[in-house]
Design a protein around this motif. Structure first.
Motif, PDB file in Angstrom:
ATOM      1  N   ALA A   1      78.176  40.819  22.833  1.00 11.70           N
ATOM      2  CA  ALA A   1      78.883  39.038  22.640  1.00 11.70           C
ATOM      3  C   ALA A   1      80.051  39.768  22.031  1.00 11.70           C
ATOM      4  O   ALA A   1      81.620  39.489  22.296  1.00 11.70           O
ATOM      5  CB  ALA A   1      78.407  39.165  21.437  1.00 11.70           C
ATOM      6  N   ALA A   2      80.539  41.681  21.583  1.00 11.85           N
ATOM      7  CA  ALA A   2      81.735  42.123  21.567  1.00 11.85           C
ATOM      8  C   ALA A   2      82.520  42.099  22.750  1.00 11.85           C
ATOM      9  O   ALA A   2      83.220  42.401  22.321  1.00 11.85           O
ATOM     10  CB  ALA A   2      82.083  43.610  21.297  1.00 11.85           C
ATOM     11  N   LEU A   3      82.000  42.530  23.886  1.00 16.26           N
ATOM     12  CA  LEU A   3      82.632  42.511  25.061  1.00 16.26           C
ATOM     13  C   LEU A   3      83.369  41.143  25.114  1.00 16.26           C
ATOM     14  O   LEU A   3      84.331  41.249  25.730  1.00 16.26           O
ATOM     15  CB  LEU A   3      81.730  43.020  26.406  1.00 16.26           C
ATOM     16  CG  LEU A   3      82.068  44.540  26.204  1.00 16.26           C
ATOM     17  CD1 LEU A   3      80.634  45.230  27.092  1.00 16.26           C
ATOM     18  CD2 LEU A   3      83.018  45.142  27.020  1.00 16.26           C
ATOM     19  N   ALA A   4      82.617  40.326  25.628  1.00 18.12           N
ATOM     20  CA  ALA A   4      82.906  39.115  25.568  1.00 18.12           C
ATOM     21  C   ALA A   4      84.356  38.478  25.457  1.00 18.12           C
ATOM     22  O   ALA A   4      84.525  37.942  25.452  1.00 18.12           O
ATOM     23  CB  ALA A   4      81.575  38.048  24.967  1.00 18.12           C
ATOM     24  N   ALA A   5      83.950  38.981  23.945  1.00 15.72           N
ATOM     25  CA  ALA A   5      84.987  38.117  22.634  1.00 15.72           C
ATOM     26  C   ALA A   5      86.485  39.446  22.906  1.00 15.72           C
ATOM     27  O   ALA A   5      86.992  38.536  22.164  1.00 15.72           O
ATOM     28  CB  ALA A   5      84.666  38.831  21.003  1.00 15.72           C
ATOM     29  N   ALA A   6      86.301  40.441  23.142  1.00 17.27           N
ATOM     30  CA  ALA A   6      87.129  41.505  23.649  1.00 17.27           C
ATOM     31  C   ALA A   6      88.157  40.589  25.169  1.00 17.27           C
ATOM     32  O   ALA A   6      88.981  40.992  24.916  1.00 17.27           O
ATOM     33  CB  ALA A   6      86.842  42.670  23.844  1.00 17.27           C
ATOM     34  N   VAL A   7      87.384  40.665  25.865  1.00 22.57           N
ATOM     35  CA  VAL A   7      87.564  39.919  27.002  1.00 22.57           C
ATOM     36  C   VAL A   7      88.458  38.014  26.713  1.00 22.57           C
ATOM     37  O   VAL A   7      89.508  38.594  27.104  1.00 22.57           O
ATOM     38  CB  VAL A   7      86.630  39.403  28.096  1.00 22.57           C
ATOM     39  CG1 VAL A   7      87.217  38.666  29.498  1.00 22.57           C
ATOM     40  CG2 VAL A   7      86.214  40.656  28.578  1.00 22.57           C
ATOM     41  N   VAL A   8      87.981  37.869  25.869  1.00 25.79           N
ATOM     42  CA  VAL A   8      88.519  36.298  25.595  1.00 25.79           C
ATOM     43  C   VAL A   8      90.354  36.558  25.136  1.00 25.79           C
ATOM     44  O   VAL A   8      91.058  36.207  25.015  1.00 25.79           O
ATOM     45  CB  VAL A   8      87.747  35.175  24.681  1.00 25.79           C
ATOM     46  CG1 VAL A   8      88.984  34.127  24.009  1.00 25.79           C
ATOM     47  CG2 VAL A   8      86.308  35.362  25.554  1.00 25.79           C
ATOM     48  N   ILE A   9      89.773  37.573  24.320  1.00 22.89           N
ATOM     49  CA  ILE A   9      90.955  37.642  23.322  1.00 22.89           C
ATOM     50  C   ILE A   9      92.088  38.770  24.231  1.00 22.89           C
ATOM     51  O   ILE A   9      93.426  38.115  24.369  1.00 22.89           O
ATOM     52  CB  ILE A   9      90.722  38.530  21.710  1.00 22.89           C
ATOM     53  CG1 ILE A   9      90.288  38.494  21.488  1.00 22.89           C
ATOM     54  CG2 ILE A   9      92.317  39.869  21.341  1.00 22.89           C
ATOM     55  CD1 ILE A   9      89.642  39.397  19.926  1.00 22.89           C
ATOM     56  N   THR A  10      92.081  39.832  24.657  1.00 17.47           N
ATOM     57  CA  THR A  10      93.230  40.194  25.940  1.00 17.47           C
ATOM     58  C   THR A  10      93.395  39.085  26.811  1.00 17.47           C
ATOM     59  O   THR A  10      94.869  39.161  27.331  1.00 17.47           O
ATOM     60  CB  THR A  10      91.933  41.641  26.038  1.00 17.47           C
ATOM     61  OG1 THR A  10      90.388  41.055  26.788  1.00 17.47           O
ATOM     62  CG2 THR A  10      92.270  42.514  24.772  1.00 17.47           C
ATOM     63  N   GLN A  11      92.555  38.620  27.232  1.00 22.19           N
ATOM     64  CA  GLN A  11      93.144  37.323  28.630  1.00 22.19           C
ATOM     65  C   GLN A  11      93.855  36.320  28.088  1.00 22.19           C
ATOM     66  O   GLN A  11      94.971  36.059  28.647  1.00 22.19           O
ATOM     67  CB  GLN A  11      91.836  36.849  29.632  1.00 22.19           C
ATOM     68  CG  GLN A  11      91.036  38.097  30.167  1.00 22.19           C
ATOM     69  CD  GLN A  11      91.341  37.982  31.065  1.00 22.19           C
ATOM     70  OE1 GLN A  11      92.360  37.456  31.767  1.00 22.19           O
ATOM     71  NE2 GLN A  11      91.827  39.451  32.386  1.00 22.19           N
ATOM     72  N   VAL A  12      93.490  35.875  26.781  1.00 20.15           N
ATOM     73  CA  VAL A  12      94.148  35.218  26.169  1.00 20.15           C
ATOM     74  C   VAL A  12      95.650  35.465  25.616  1.00 20.15           C
ATOM     75  O   VAL A  12      96.758  35.184  26.685  1.00 20.15           O
ATOM     76  CB  VAL A  12      93.711  34.557  25.212  1.00 20.15           C
ATOM     77  CG1 VAL A  12      94.622  33.818  23.917  1.00 20.15           C
ATOM     78  CG2 VAL A  12      92.166  33.490  25.433  1.00 20.15           C
ATOM     79  N   TRP A  13      95.927  36.820  25.435  1.00 23.94           N
ATOM     80  CA  TRP A  13      97.065  37.809  24.782  1.00 23.94           C
ATOM     81  C   TRP A  13      97.733  38.118  26.528  1.00 23.94           C
ATOM     82  O   TRP A  13      98.930  37.633  25.799  1.00 23.94           O
ATOM     83  CB  TRP A  13      96.288  39.105  24.430  1.00 23.94           C
ATOM     84  CG  TRP A  13      97.644  40.014  23.773  1.00 23.94           C
ATOM     85  CD1 TRP A  13      98.755  39.586  23.657  1.00 23.94           C
ATOM     86  CD2 TRP A  13      97.411  41.505  23.191  1.00 23.94           C
ATOM     87  NE1 TRP A  13     100.109  40.661  23.053  1.00 23.94           N
ATOM     88  CE2 TRP A  13      98.587  41.459  22.258  1.00 23.94           C
ATOM     89  CE3 TRP A  13      96.515  41.893  23.065  1.00 23.94           C
ATOM     90  CZ2 TRP A  13      98.774  42.715  22.047  1.00 23.94           C
ATOM     91  CZ3 TRP A  13      96.571  43.466  21.952  1.00 23.94           C
ATOM     92  CH2 TRP A  13      98.007  43.525  22.014  1.00 23.94           C
ATOM     93  N   LEU A  14      97.774  37.957  27.309  1.00 20.88           N
ATOM     94  CA  LEU A  14      98.155  38.758  28.255  1.00 20.88           C
ATOM     95  C   LEU A  14      98.912  37.444  29.235  1.00 20.88           C
ATOM     96  O   LEU A  14      99.558  37.567  29.191  1.00 20.88           O
ATOM     97  CB  LEU A  14      97.269  39.513  29.169  1.00 20.88           C
ATOM     98  CG  LEU A  14      97.699  39.721  30.621  1.00 20.88           C
ATOM     99  CD1 LEU A  14      98.723  40.890  30.857  1.00 20.88           C
ATOM    100  CD2 LEU A  14      96.419  39.893  31.336  1.00 20.88           C
ATOM    101  N   GLY A  15      98.072  36.239  28.904  1.00 20.77           N
ATOM    102  CA  GLY A  15      98.443  35.101  29.933  1.00 20.77           C
ATOM    103  C   GLY A  15      99.273  33.992  28.932  1.00 20.77           C
ATOM    104  O   GLY A  15     100.329  33.526  29.222  1.00 20.77           O
ATOM    105  N   SER A  16      99.397  34.446  27.340  1.00 23.47           N
ATOM    106  CA  SER A  16     100.807  34.539  26.831  1.00 23.47           C
ATOM    107  C   SER A  16     101.613  35.413  26.278  1.00 23.47           C
ATOM    108  O   SER A  16     102.180  34.617  27.117  1.00 23.47           O
ATOM    109  CB  SER A  16      99.715  34.049  25.250  1.00 23.47           C
ATOM    110  OG  SER A  16      98.451  33.823  24.578  1.00 23.47           O
ATOM    111  N   VAL A  17     101.428  36.183  26.608  1.00 23.54           N
ATOM    112  CA  VAL A  17     102.640  36.720  26.941  1.00 23.54           C
ATOM    113  C   VAL A  17     103.688  36.723  27.944  1.00 23.54           C
ATOM    114  O   VAL A  17     104.869  36.443  28.403  1.00 23.54           O
ATOM    115  CB  VAL A  17     102.189  38.648  26.795  1.00 23.54           C
ATOM    116  CG1 VAL A  17     103.386  39.782  27.164  1.00 23.54           C
ATOM    117  CG2 VAL A  17     102.185  39.061  25.552  1.00 23.54           C
TER     118      VAL A  17
END
Length: 226
Positions: free
Chosen positions: A166-182
């Motif tokens: 669950a922690a990995l899933a949340a971290a993947v979502v956060i970092t992928q959205v962050w990367l895409g936003s940048v």
């Protein structure tokens, strides 16, 4: 997991997680690109000596994931969240496999001419296709993370492994959205995109770990199917 070959799917996903981790190739090649200014996908650019290996790793990992999805298709008929997880996993695999067939012609971080062509919008069809397939793969990983959390929320978080996934899933979502936003912000701003290399590498490591541990982490939840 009735009618679903758990051990086989687990092993396929574990192998896929290892093969998807192109940082291993980067380390083995002696860090041929600047980790701060490059994308990992540049290892697969046609002008790089690592290209055949990077593309083979992408193809192999996505093929293994697609096989796992087909083998687990029975699970998707039992629950909408599980169906969403399978579909998003297939989207990720399809995007990654397409990446292996549509590499960039050159690595922008390693070539001034390539960087200039990218900045001026003359990078060519191969670059455009690669951007599109990478976006599909990225969207797939975000959806995978979201659906994994929904499955765990509905059927139980399980022990430490379930909570870790669950922690990995949340971290993947956060970092992928962050990367895409940048990238979206810099692209829409009209400036040259400075590849956030460290962020992308961290996100890739998280995706690799997520793939490798997804099924063991969900086993407790899956055992509670009605």
């Amino acid at each position: 997991m009735p009618a679903v070959p758990y051990r086989l799917i687990r092993n396929l996903m574990l192998a896929a997680g290892i093969l998807y981790c192109s940082l291993l190739l980067e380390v083995a090649a002696g860090f041929p690109l600047d980790v701060h200014a490059s994308f990992l996908s540049e290892l697969g650019a046609r002008d790089q000596s690592t290209s055949p290996y990077a593309r083979a790793m992408d193809f192999s990992s996505s093929a293994l994931v697609l096989i796992a999805v087909v083998l687990a298709r029975q699970a998707g008929r039992r629950n909408r969240q599980l169906a969403g997880l399978l579909i998003s996993t297939a989207v990720f695999a399809a995007g990654t496999m397409s990446d292996s067939f549509s590499p960039m012609e050159c690595a922008p971080s390693a070539s001034a001419a390539c960087r200039a062509a990218e900045s001026s919008g003359h990078a060519g069809l191969a670059y455009t296709l690669h951007e599109a397939t990478s976006t599909i793969a990225g969207a797939g990983t975000i959806a995978m993370g979201v659906f994994a959390l929904l499955v765990l929320r509905r059927f139980g978080w399980g022990g430490w492994l379930g909570k870790g996934v669950a922690a990995l899933a949340a971290a993947v979502v956060i970092t992928q959205v962050w990367l895409g936003s940048v990238l979206a912000f810099e692209t829409l701003g009209g400036g040259e995109v400075a590849a956030p290399g460290i962020l992308q590498r961290v996100s890739t490591i998280l995706v690799c770990l997520f793939l490798a541990t997804l099924l063991p982490g969900l086993r407790h939840a899956l055992s509670r199917w009605p």
